[in-house]
Motif scaffolding. Structure first.
Motif, PDB file in Angstrom:
ATOM      1  N   ILE C  41       0.837  -1.207   0.000  1.00  0.00           N
ATOM      2  CA  ILE C  41       0.000   0.000   0.000  1.00  0.00           C
ATOM      3  C   ILE C  41       0.869   1.253   0.000  1.00  0.00           C
ATOM      4  CG2 ILE C  41      -1.724   1.288   1.314  1.00  0.00           C
ATOM      5  CD1 ILE C  41      -2.779  -1.362   2.320  1.00  0.00           C
ATOM      6  N   PHE C  42       1.934   1.220   0.803  1.00  0.00           N
ATOM      7  CA  PHE C  42       2.805   2.394   0.848  1.00  0.00           C
ATOM      8  C   PHE C  42       3.432   2.643  -0.516  1.00  0.00           C
ATOM      9  CE2 PHE C  42       3.436   1.197   5.511  1.00  0.00           C
ATOM     10  CZ  PHE C  42       2.333   1.932   5.878  1.00  0.00           C
ATOM     11  N   PHE C  45       0.863   4.136  -2.745  1.00  0.00           N
ATOM     12  CA  PHE C  45       0.580   5.490  -2.280  1.00  0.00           C
ATOM     13  C   PHE C  45       1.725   6.426  -2.659  1.00  0.00           C
ATOM     14  CE2 PHE C  45      -2.298   7.014   1.374  1.00  0.00           C
ATOM     15  CZ  PHE C  45      -2.549   8.182   0.704  1.00  0.00           C
ATOM     16  N   LEU C  48       1.919   7.716  -6.108  1.00  0.00           N
ATOM     17  CA  LEU C  48       0.987   8.781  -6.477  1.00  0.00           C
ATOM     18  C   LEU C  48       1.659  10.141  -6.417  1.00  0.00           C
ATOM     19  CD1 LEU C  48      -2.078   7.610  -4.403  1.00  0.00           C
ATOM     20  CD2 LEU C  48      -1.786   7.438  -6.861  1.00  0.00           C
TER      21      LEU C  48
END
Lengths: 484, 501, 107
Positions: C41-42, C45, C48
């Motif tokens: 997830i990191f 993220f 982005l």
């Protein structure tokens, strides 16, 4: 003013909960003081309401939804009964339970129960009524299971199963109705314009079914005989004042102050209800005939007698209404006499069964006499109270064109005679099997309440013509509010 | 003097987070002397919460940009009626638990327990975490607050270090971490889509497209795991029942509500447009499932604390009924947002009731030296106040009047019948009856007259009185419901009236 | 490097992690699996942060990822402590009711 009346039993309840078991004198003092204060307040309000004063208190629960306590004539009828009988029952209970265990708990819940009854009487909206109705359920449960043995616990479970299921049905009815109309306040002749007929009919069935549990309408009566394991003062209170009366009172409120008789007549809901009530009258009497246990016999008699009130209310005529409302008080007085006596007999002579009654007229003459008055009243012998209400009920039935009501009343009276006369006969005319020594009628305060209520039921019957008699008051209610 | 203190701009909201954190730090520093801080700290926390509520009542909802930084860079706190009422509920429960635990974790003369040292810092950090969840106005800060909460909650469960509670704590941690990650993934998706994390900005930008819906679904699933909504409830009973009594009270009364609160915020405040009839009916179905299954399982438990823990599973179900029931405001009702208010009322009323119940149960278990139901027979004589507290709390949980639980149920029922969704009304009523069944199963034992008197450990009346006071609050909430009602309406989301989607 | 690559790698990591969390019963492996999910997830993220060429780097995801890593570290520490304590108390490395699977976990 209504808050004051409510607090005369609520405050003692709270105080008593915090008293230690040993502080018997203080407890007695608080109890009696509360009961007397309430009676005094009721007397003041009786005077006020007769002159047309209105007492009202509102507490906002939610916007548009109030906790409304209002004293009107109908409320006072019930309130007076409960205030008077509470005083006597408290005196009786103090003697009956003596030094038993858990007395602070008992009297705490006892007072709470009366507070709930007061609240029911004073309720001015459906939700207020429901709040106190539930409070009553909850506060009577510890009284029913007071003895804590397996039988009491089982009876308590049964009591809860019936009453809580009934409450759920009642709540569903109330909310359904209020989801169509907004919060409903009790007003003379109802306020339900604009709701479609099938909904109103369904809601009425739900409401009556919910209330019918406490009223012990057949087939919802199963808890009542089971709850007989409770101590005698509790039975007296349950039967004569609080629980069954709360149900009957609720039905009267629904009929007259929520729906209004005109609307109910249009919805043709009166006769079915009257039929259920009539069936309960007969069924209860018939079952009472089969019971060997005195308290159970009295319990089925209650099932039958309370339905007189419903019967009176559901016929919609002025006379039947008067009869039903008067019976609310009359039945209370007579039935509490019987329970006081049954309790005293069980306590002093360990008499529980019908056949054990032989010869008690000699050993406990005052008790037996009071019992006789109560029983004769139930049968409907003039001039005792029961006769007056039956007379008006019959009159109302004829007036409304339902002659079968008279037949029901006659049949029920016959059955009443069938299950009460043997008791009276045994008490006075069959010699006792054992030679029981006289002088068992003490303590004084165990016997006196029964005698007082017996005299009262004689008095309200004989003096029914007075304006302040229950009959007079019922007439006032009907003339003031429900005369078309 | 007083009006100035309540003026807009006075940072009560910030104080409500900072104060517990400060107390927690001080408690670590003070070690065994921390207990002297507890009561002043708790009472001050309560004063702050009340001040925040008074501020909202006086001036309406407002945002506070911490340090003067505005979004998207700064951290904003949102203080509205909903947040304020949860702050107050938290403060009430926390004060009760603090008063109750003060002597429980007193270091004994001989040795200092680890639990005694760790409890107070955990307790105050948890309080801060709760307040941060209630006040947070952007998704990432909410994540941090939520994790703070999870970690303290898990640590509290494991506080007494017994094997079975350790296992329960680990199971709880796994569920909670998976839930947090799911939430974080949803946050990442939303940020990728909209480039914003602030609730207000997101609400303005949100459109019902696939990414938004997926993000909402993933976040909701994660939060549901933390809320222990049926069928993700498996971790809750062992964790809540195994924890030390004060921790059980905090967890059951407050911590599970925090993640529910976020679900409600997410759908009502941020993504009302993305919700569909199907999603809200699904939420309702899960809620009804929780009510029925939680109650049935509670009915079968033989351990007192497990009964109460399963009751939490059931009670949480009511909260999810507000999703399908909103937007049903029919004309006759004087309440525009009956279902939403009812659901929130339920969450608020459940908190003190459940805390009271756990505290009372803890005392009973202490008195019996046994956690099962059977030895409770006749305990009404030995611990009358605790039993009375349990009974009052039970009244609220059953939704019987007069209690906050009844008010909540009345609002939900009205909404259900007014919108013609009678099936939810039946679920609510059935839930009440089932609650009565499993609670009276316990209450019955209090009044049984046992054959012989069981030996009991003495329990302080003061501790019983605290449980009674908390139970009393849940009852009072049903009588003095007007102010909480008005408070809840301040700054309520538009979707609470108009319904989702 | 396009954000798509980060996102895709992140998704793969999340998938591996979820599999590990569900399929493995050894608690240390589960904790590792949790960290793998977190990393996925990191990563996504963090990817982005670059909003197309030339527009600079968005600092918000980076700040968030750093905070997230700290939170994950704290959670991992707590989890490992609990597992160690459980092992000391009972000698088990799995939750009660779950048996160590055959194969890699059996060791």
């Amino acid at each position: 003013m209504p808050v004051l009346v409510l607090s005369t039993s609520l405050v003692p309840a709270i105080v008593i909960f915090f008293l230690a078991e040993a502080q018997q004198r203080t407890r007695t003092l608080v109890n009696i003081a509360g009961a007397l204060a309430k009676l005094a307040l009721v007397a003041v309000m009786l005077d006020g309401v007769a002159l047309g004063v209105a007492y009202e208190t509102r507490l906002g629960l939610l916007p548009g939804l109030d906790l409304l306590l209002r004293v009107d004539a109908l409320a006072l009828l019930f309130l007076t009964l409960s205030a008077f009988l509470w005083l006597l029952t408290t005196i009786y209970a103090i003697s009956y339970l003596g030094q038993g265990p858990h007395l602070s708990r008992f009297f705490g819940f006892f007072s709470l129960c009366v507070a709930a009854t007061t609240g029911i009487a004073l309720s001015g909206t459906l939700v207020t009524f429901f709040i106190f109705y539930e409070l009553l359920t909850l506060s009577t449960w510890p009284l029913v299971v007071h003895q804590g043995d397996a039988r009491s616990i089982a009876a308590g479970r049964r009591y809860l199963a019936y009453t809580l299921a009934g409450s759920a049905v009642l709540l569903l009815g109330i909310v359904w109705l209020e989801s169509r109309t907004g919060p409903v306040e009790f007003t003379v002749r109802g306020s339900l314009a604009g709701v479609d007929a099938p909904t109103l009919q369904a809601v009425f069935c739900l409401l009556v079914a919910g209330l019918g549990v406490k009223t012990a309408l057949v087939p919802l009566h199963g808890w009542l005989p089971a709850a007989m394991v409770a101590p005698a003062p509790v039975s007296a209170l349950l039967h004569a004042v609080a629980v069954v009366k709360a149900g009957a009172f609720g039905i009267v409120r629904i009929i007259y102050d929520v729906y209004g008789t005109t609307l109910l007549h249009e919805l043709s809901l009166g006769i079915p209800l009257a039929a259920v009530a009539a069936f309960t009258v007969i069924y209860g009497s018939a079952r009472a005939l089969q019971q060997d246990d005195i308290k159970r016999r009295l319990a089925f008699s209650t099932v039958s007698q309370v339905s007189y009130i419903v019967l009176g209310a559901s016929l919609f005529g002025p006379y039947s209404t008067i009869g039903g409302l008067a019976h609310l008080v009359h039945q209370g007085l007579m039935k509490i006499t019987l329970f006081f006596c049954a309790g005293a007999l069980a306590e002093r002579l360990h008499v529980h069964k019908v056949r054990e009654l032989d010869g008690i007229g000699r050993t406990m003459p005052w008790t037996a006499a009071a019992f006789t008055v109560g029983a004769l009243g139930m049968i409907g012998v003039p001039p005792i109270a029961g006769f007056v209400s039956k007379w008006y009920l019959g009159l109302g039935g004829v007036q409304a064109g339902h002659v079968w009501v008279v037949l029901v009343l006659a049949g029920s009276s016959l059955l009443n005679a069938g299950y009460f006369l043997p008791l009276i006969y045994r008490a006075w005319f069959v010699p006792g099997a054992m030679d029981r020594a006289p002088g068992r009628e003490r303590p004084f305060w165990l016997i006196a309440p029964a005698v007082i209520t017996a005299l009262a039921s004689l008095g309200v019957g004989a003096l029914a013509g007075l304006a302040m008699s229950p009959l007079g008051w019922a007439t006032l209610i009907v003339e003031r509010n429900y005369t078309p | 003097m007083l009006p100035d203190l309540l003026a807009v701009g006075v940072p009560w909201a910030v104080a409500s987070i900072v104060l517990p954190l400060a107390v927690a730090l001080a408690a670590i520093a003070l070690g065994p002397h921390a207990r002297h801080l507890v009561l002043p700290g708790a009472l001050l926390g309560a004063v702050i919460a009340l001040a925040a509520a008074a501020q909202v009542l006086a001036h309406g909802a407002w945002h506070h940009a911490v340090g003067g930084w505005l979004p998207p860079l700064g951290i904003r706190l949102r203080l509205d009626g909903l947040a304020a009422s949860f702050l107050v509920a938290t403060a009430v429960v926390a004060c009760g638990v603090a008063g109750f635990s003060r002597r429980l974790f007193e270091p004994s003369a001989r040795r200092e327990t680890r639990a005694g040292f760790a409890f107070w810092p955990l307790f105050f950090v948890m309080w801060a975490g709760l307040n941060a969840v209630f006040l947070g106005a952007d998704l990432f800060n909410l994540y941090v607050a939520l994790e703070l909460l999870t970690l303290t909650a898990v640590a509290m469960v494991a506080l007494d270090g017994k094997a079975e509670t350790l296992a329960a704590a680990i199971r709880y941690l796994l569920f909670a971490l998976l839930g947090s990650l799911a939430y974080l993934l949803g946050v990442a998706l939303l940020y990728a889509r909209y480039g914003a994390l602030d609730l207000g900005l997101l609400r303005a930008a949100a459109v019902p497209d696939a990414i938004t819906l997926a993000a909402g679904a993933i976040m909701t699933a994660g939060l549901m795991a933390k809320t222990a909504i049926f069928p993700l409830h498996g971790w809750l009973p062992p964790a809540h029942a195994g924890a030390p009594t004060p921790a059980s009270a905090m967890l059951s009364a407050l911590v599970v509500k925090a993640s529910f609160y976020l679900i409600a915020r997410l759908w009502f405040d941020v993504l009302p447009a993305a919700a569909t009839v199907e999603t809200s009916q699904l939420f309702g179905a899960l809620g009804a499932g929780a009510i029925v299954f939680g109650s049935l399982l509670a009915l079968r438990q033989e351990q007192l604390k497990l009964v109460i823990a399963y009751s939490t599973v059931a009670q949480l179900g009511y909260l999810f009924l507000m999703f399908p029931l909103t937007g049903s405001a029919a004309a006759p009702q004087p309440w525009a947002a009956a279902a939403w208010t009812g659901g929130m009322f339920h969450a608020l009323a459940h908190a003190p009731a459940k805390a009271a119940m756990f505290l009372a149960a803890g005392l009973m278990i202490k008195a019996c030296g046994d956690g099962r139901l059977a030895p409770l027979a006749g305990i009404g004589r030995d611990l009358p106040i605790a039993c009375f507290a349990f009974g009052l709390a039970a009244v609220s949980l059953m939704g019987l009047p007069p209690s906050g639980g009844f008010t909540a149920k009345y609002l939900l029922l009205t909404a259900a019948l007014a919108s013609g969704q009678w099936w939810w009304a039946l679920a609510i009523l059935a839930g009440g009856l089932l609650a009565a069944a499993y609670l009276f199963r316990v209450l019955n034992r209090f009044l049984i007259a046992p054959a012989e008197a069981a030996p009991r450990v003495a329990v302080a009346r003061r501790d019983q009185a605290i449980a009674l006071a908390l139970a009393g609050v849940s009852i009072l909430l049903g009588l003095a419901s007007l102010v909480p009602y008005q408070l809840l309406q301040i700054g309520r989301p538009a979707a609470a009236v108009g319904g989702l989607s | 490097m396009s954000p798509i690559l980060y996102a895709a790698t992140g998704a793969v990591l999340v998938g591996i992690g979820v599999f590990g969390l569900l399929a493995r019963t050894h608690l240390l492996r589960r904790i590792l699996a949790f960290n793998v999910i977190g990393s996925g997830i990191f990563l996504a993220f963090g990817g982005l942060g670059s909003r197309g060429p030339g527009s600079g780097v968005d600092p918000v995801p980076q700040a968030i990822v750093i905070t997230g890593i700290v939170v994950a570290l704290a959670a991992t520490a707590l989890a490992v402590t609990l597992v160690t304590r459980l092992f000391e108390e009972t000698g088990a490395v799995t939750l009660p009711g779950e048996h160590p699977a055959e194969g890699p976990d059996a060791s």
